[in-house]
Design a protein around this motif. Structure first.
Motif, PDB file in Angstrom:
ATOM      1  N   LEU A 289       0.834  -1.198   0.000  1.00 58.74           N
ATOM      2  CA  LEU A 289       0.000   0.000   0.000  1.00 58.74           C
ATOM      3  C   LEU A 289       0.873   1.254   0.000  1.00 58.74           C
ATOM      4  O   LEU A 289       0.632   2.208  -0.752  1.00 58.74           O
TER       5      LEU A 289
ATOM      6  N   TRP B  92      -5.184  10.758   3.144  1.00 60.49           N
ATOM      7  CA  TRP B  92      -6.157   9.781   3.646  1.00 60.49           C
ATOM      8  C   TRP B  92      -7.209   9.470   2.581  1.00 60.49           C
ATOM      9  O   TRP B  92      -7.557   8.291   2.361  1.00 60.49           O
TER      10      TRP B  92
ATOM     11  N   MET C 177      -7.898   5.781   0.966  1.00 62.10           N
ATOM     12  CA  MET C 177      -9.186   5.115   1.102  1.00 62.10           C
ATOM     13  C   MET C 177      -9.957   5.037  -0.225  1.00 62.10           C
ATOM     14  O   MET C 177     -10.875   4.232  -0.358  1.00 62.10           O
TER      15      MET C 177
ATOM     16  N   ARG D 251      -9.581   3.772  -3.083  1.00 63.83           N
ATOM     17  CA  ARG D 251      -9.122   2.764  -4.036  1.00 63.83           C
ATOM     18  C   ARG D 251     -10.320   2.157  -4.769  1.00 63.83           C
ATOM     19  O   ARG D 251     -11.423   2.080  -4.218  1.00 63.83           O
TER      20      ARG D 251
ATOM     21  N   ARG E   8      -9.681  -2.816  -3.063  1.00 62.86           N
ATOM     22  CA  ARG E   8     -10.026  -2.440  -1.689  1.00 62.86           C
ATOM     23  C   ARG E   8      -9.239  -3.286  -0.696  1.00 62.86           C
ATOM     24  O   ARG E   8      -8.956  -4.459  -0.931  1.00 62.86           O
ATOM     25  N   LEU E   9      -8.904  -2.646   0.452  1.00 58.60           N
ATOM     26  CA  LEU E   9      -8.163  -3.342   1.504  1.00 58.60           C
ATOM     27  C   LEU E   9      -9.118  -4.219   2.309  1.00 58.60           C
ATOM     28  O   LEU E   9     -10.280  -3.857   2.529  1.00 58.60           O
ATOM     29  N   ASP E  10      -8.580  -5.360   2.746  1.00 59.84           N
ATOM     30  CA  ASP E  10      -9.389  -6.165   3.662  1.00 59.84           C
ATOM     31  C   ASP E  10      -9.461  -5.444   5.002  1.00 59.84           C
ATOM     32  O   ASP E  10      -8.699  -4.521   5.283  1.00 59.84           O
ATOM     33  N   ARG E  11     -10.388  -5.901   5.833  1.00 62.51           N
ATOM     34  CA  ARG E  11     -10.666  -5.181   7.077  1.00 62.51           C
ATOM     35  C   ARG E  11      -9.443  -5.081   7.974  1.00 62.51           C
ATOM     36  O   ARG E  11      -9.141  -4.019   8.521  1.00 62.51           O
TER      37      ARG E  11
ATOM     38  N   THR F  90      -6.239  -5.217   7.211  1.00 63.18           N
ATOM     39  CA  THR F  90      -5.226  -4.317   6.657  1.00 63.18           C
ATOM     40  C   THR F  90      -5.680  -2.866   6.761  1.00 63.18           C
ATOM     41  O   THR F  90      -4.885  -1.962   7.043  1.00 63.18           O
ATOM     42  N   LEU F  91      -6.974  -2.631   6.535  1.00 56.50           N
ATOM     43  CA  LEU F  91      -7.513  -1.285   6.631  1.00 56.50           C
ATOM     44  C   LEU F  91      -7.330  -0.730   8.048  1.00 56.50           C
ATOM     45  O   LEU F  91      -6.901   0.418   8.233  1.00 56.50           O
TER      46      LEU F  91
ATOM     47  N   ALA G 207      -3.614  -0.098   8.618  1.00 63.67           N
ATOM     48  CA  ALA G 207      -3.160   1.060   7.844  1.00 63.67           C
ATOM     49  C   ALA G 207      -3.662   2.357   8.473  1.00 63.67           C
ATOM     50  O   ALA G 207      -2.939   3.364   8.539  1.00 63.67           O
ATOM     51  N   THR G 208      -4.931   2.338   8.936  1.00 62.59           N
ATOM     52  CA  THR G 208      -5.496   3.536   9.551  1.00 62.59           C
ATOM     53  C   THR G 208      -4.720   3.926  10.800  1.00 62.59           C
ATOM     54  O   THR G 208      -4.337   5.091  10.981  1.00 62.59           O
TER      55      THR G 208
END
Length: 406
Positions: free
Chosen positions: A13, A104, A108, A110, A115-118, A120-121, A124-125
């Motif tokens: 990412l 940000w 977000m 993408r 899309r990022l999986d939960r 990874t999201l 990353a956040t």
């Protein structure tokens, strides 16, 4: 998801976002120029500089997504540079905020297939905002430290230049006009010098005086010493002096002297002497502020104490041997008579006594001093002598005999 997989996804990412830094930086530049008043109204910071700083911030934030090492040195350098350039901290913070939200949104926004999986999201956040907080803290700390240092350096330089100007000392490579510019004073008067006695050593006798004067559109420069506050004030008009004096009277609890007006900055040291003499010669009305030209007798009385004591001794003669209470009564009568333009009835009314009492007291002054109140020269000498007696400590040799030798 294994930790190694999560770490790799974050690294991927970060790498993907790094490839978009140039375009993202241009978007941020456009928003900074349009949304932040400081950057919109001037070009103190160039577009190239803003692009470089935005790109550097993005790069370190994106790399931190998969890296435990937060290198905050670029943010520290930026904060210091912006403080040196005079950019308001609020403007720098607004630019950081725009950059952070732009990054940000990019992270977000993408497409569905990427899309990022939960897990990874969430990772990353947390990582993104931790990095952004650290970089913002580093920037603001560096900004604050640099701005504080500049304030102290500028204050020290201004104080040194003010003191040199007030004392007539050499100004080195600076001309008087350079000093005026550095102290934010005009190069032409009218000026006045103010001297104020601190309530105690090193204590400010006129707290908040600079902004109060600015409310009158009067600029000033000040130097606080252990036993004296001295300042130069520049008035837009000589007619403002009365308002300045009124303001000083409200602000002070100690004696303040104001010099006569002057028009050339090189004369400042001379007029400081006048202000200091005026400070030692308070008015008889209970006011704290003495303006040199408004109290010339009081100023003359304290300007040369040793000489004036001798003048008083010669002028007053046997008057000095009268009992203390009688001397005080006669001096008060003389002062009231002088204040009332030599009018016996007005003096009697001011002292709540009969006019004949006033006449008798004045006659007694003439008797013991050998001076006539109808002779202009004698009267001038008596005025100076009584003013000196009122404002200077009594000489120890002038003891009270307790009797009336007459």
């Amino acid at each position: 998801m294994p930790a190694s997989d999560s770490h790799q996804r974050l690294a991927d990412l970060g790498a993907m976002l790094e490839n978009q830094i140039d375009e993202l930086s241009r978007q941020v530049l456009a928003r900074i120029r349009s949304d932040i008043a400081f950057y919109r109204d001037n070009d103190v910071i160039t577009d190239d500089d803003l692009l470089r700083s935005a790109a550097a911030n993005f790069r370190y934030v994106f790399r931190s997504l998969a890296d435990d090492d937060f290198d905050t040195s670029p943010s520290e350098e930026l904060g210091s540079a912006r403080a040196l350039a005079g950019v308001p901290r609020s403007a720098v913070m607004d630019a950081y905020r725009i950059a952070a939200h732009s990054a940000w949104d990019q992270m977000m926004g993408r497409p569905p297939e990427n899309r990022l999986d939960r897990a990874t999201l969430l990772a990353a956040t947390a990582r993104f905002w931790e990095a952004q907080d650290r970089y913002t803290d580093a920037m603001t700390t560096a900004y604050h430290d640099t701005a504080t240092r500049l304030v102290l350096e500028n204050a020290a330089e201004a104080a040194a230049l003010t003191e040199a100007l007030l004392k007539g000392q050499p100004l080195g490579d600076y001309s008087v006009w350079d000093v005026a510019s550095l102290l934010q004073l005009p190069t032409r008067g009218p000026f006045a010098v103010i001297a104020a006695a601190p309530p105690r050593v090193g204590r400010q006798p006129l707290p908040g005086i600079d902004p109060m004067l600015r409310s009158l559109e009067v600029s000033s420069a000040w130097r606080l010493q252990a036993d004296l506050l001295i300042g130069i004030v520049a008035l837009p008009s000589a007619t403002l002096l009365e308002q300045v004096v009124q303001l000083l009277e409200r602000a002070t609890s100690t004696n303040v002297g104001v010099s006569p007006l002057f028009y050339r900055l090189p004369d400042t040291a001379t007029y400081l002497r006048y202000a200091r003499v005026a400070m030692a010669a308070p008015t008889g009305s209970g006011a704290r502020v003495c303006v040199f030209q408004d109290s010339l007798l009081a100023v003359a009385a304290v300007s040369s104490p040793e000489v004036n004591r001798k003048i008083t001794e010669v002028t007053l003669g046997s008057f000095r041997t009268l009992p203390v209470e009688e001397r005080r009564t006669l001096q008060e009568t003389f002062s009231a008579w002088a204040d009332n333009a030599g009018s016996i009835p007005a003096t009697a009314a001011a002292l709540f006594c009969h006019p004949n009492t006033v006449r008798n007291r004045l006659h007694r002054i003439e008797e013991h001093t050998g001076r006539s109140l109808t002779s202009p020269r004698d009267l001038a000498e008596l005025c100076l002598a009584f003013e000196t007696a009122a404002h200077l400590p009594e000489d120890p040799a002038d003891g009270d005999t307790g009797t009336d030798p007459a």
